[in-house]
Design a protein around this motif. Structure first.
Motif, PDB file in Angstrom:
ATOM      1  N   SER A  35      -5.573   2.755  10.354  1.00 15.09           N
ATOM      2  CA  SER A  35      -5.023   4.145  10.830  1.00 15.09           C
ATOM      3  C   SER A  35      -6.414   5.013  11.529  1.00 15.09           C
ATOM      4  N   GLU A  76      -8.825   1.107   3.768  1.00 12.84           N
ATOM      5  CA  GLU A  76      -7.466   1.183   2.956  1.00 12.84           C
ATOM      6  C   GLU A  76      -7.327  -0.336   2.017  1.00 12.84           C
ATOM      7  N   PHE A 104      -0.565   5.088   3.613  1.00 13.93           N
ATOM      8  CA  PHE A 104       0.480   4.394   4.589  1.00 13.93           C
ATOM      9  C   PHE A 104       1.091   3.275   4.170  1.00 13.93           C
ATOM     10  N   VAL A 105       0.694   2.800   2.847  1.00 16.70           N
ATOM     11  CA  VAL A 105       1.089   1.454   2.431  1.00 16.70           C
ATOM     12  C   VAL A 105       1.960   1.736   0.937  1.00 16.70           C
ATOM     13  N   PRO A 106       3.004   0.938   0.937  1.00 17.14           N
ATOM     14  CA  PRO A 106       3.861   1.282  -0.382  1.00 17.14           C
ATOM     15  C   PRO A 106       2.789   0.741  -1.640  1.00 17.14           C
ATOM     16  N   LYS A 130       2.640   8.699   9.817  1.00 17.07           N
ATOM     17  CA  LYS A 130       2.580   7.444   9.034  1.00 17.07           C
ATOM     18  C   LYS A 130       2.647   7.624   7.653  1.00 17.07           C
ATOM     19  N   ASN A 131       2.942   8.564   7.191  1.00 15.82           N
ATOM     20  CA  ASN A 131       2.809   8.793   5.878  1.00 15.82           C
ATOM     21  C   ASN A 131       4.124   8.058   5.228  1.00 15.82           C
ATOM     22  N   CYS A 132       3.974   6.875   4.222  1.00  9.78           N
ATOM     23  CA  CYS A 132       4.745   6.292   3.472  1.00  9.78           C
ATOM     24  C   CYS A 132       5.536   7.071   2.554  1.00  9.78           C
ATOM     25  N   LYS A 134       8.361   6.352   1.085  1.00  9.76           N
ATOM     26  CA  LYS A 134       8.857   5.576   0.071  1.00  9.76           C
ATOM     27  C   LYS A 134       8.168   5.552  -1.248  1.00  9.76           C
ATOM     28  N   ASN A 135       6.542   6.131  -1.151  1.00 10.58           N
ATOM     29  CA  ASN A 135       5.840   6.424  -2.179  1.00 10.58           C
ATOM     30  C   ASN A 135       6.369   7.594  -2.949  1.00 10.58           C
TER      31      ASN A 135
END
Length: 223
Positions: A35, A76, A104-106, A130-132, A134-135
């Motif tokens: 990112s 990251e 950005f990653v779970p 890009k915010n995940c 799902k978190n």
């Protein structure tokens, strides 16, 4: 073949952010990020600069500092597959372990013993899409015990960022589920202004400063 990670730097400093701010902490900064946040302050760790180290070598260097609090950061860190094994082994050895991730990653594969500090990128970062999310869902769905190992961090550069953050917190009811930190982009927004907004709106968030940038020159590496 031994499990290795590309390490940008390992150093002892004062934890500058999160609910652990102020404590001595060993930072293990991994290289690599996909990112491009406009106000990233560790851009030097976004590429391939660093040294390949085995998990055993990393743990040996960390433990040579004889400090119980450890943070895995980046770049990251979750982009390197072997970080999950590193975190698990550090937890097995009884360390208090923090993970700071760009959001950005779970994080559902991270060992539940790890305290997870998850960024939520505001519009001024250029990467908010890009915010995940799902978190957020994962935190809300987690057990009460698991929720204590999460916190979200929002870095604010403008009133627009603040309004975005306020709406996000309201729409998810996020402060009912875990600690939410709100801070400023260093040199871009006066913390007193952010404090005023938080108090006016009665937000249940914790104002944070990047302590290391007030203790040392804000451009200094390894602190």
């Amino acid at each position: 073949m031994s499990e290795t990670l590309l390490v940008n730097e390992i150093f002892l400093s004062i934890q500058g952010e999160s609910t652990y701010a102020g404590w001595p902490c060993i930072f293990t900064r991994l290289s690599g990020c996909d990112s491009s946040c406009t106000w990233c302050d560790t851009r030097y760790a976004s590429g391939k600069e660093g040294k390949n180290m085995t998990i055993t070598e990393i743990i040996n260097q960390i433990e040579s500092y004889d400090t119980p609090l450890i943070e895995i950061t980046g770049g990251e860190p979750l982009l390197q597959e072997n970080v999950y094994a590193l975190m698990r082994q550090l937890c097995d050895r009884g360390h208090t372990l923090l993970l700071e991730t760009g959001g950005f990653v779970p994080v559902d594969r991270v060992d539940p013993r790890v305290h997870k500090i998850i960024d939520l990128k505001a519009p001024s970062s250029g990467e908010s899409e890009k915010n995940c999310l799902k978190n957020i869902e994962y935190v809300i769905a987690s057990s009460v015990l698991q929720k204590k190992t999460f916190e979200f961090k929002l870095i604010i550069a403008s009133r627009q960022d603040y309004e975005w953050a306020k709406n996000l917190l309201s729409s998810w009811g996020l402060t009912d589920h875990c600690t939410v930190l709100m801070g400023t982009v260093f040199g871009r927004l006066d913390p007193a202004e952010l404090a005023k907004w938080i108090l006016e709106d009665h937000l249940h968030v914790k104002l944070q400063l990047q302590l290391h940038k007030y203790i040392w020159n804000p451009d200094t590496r390894g602190v």
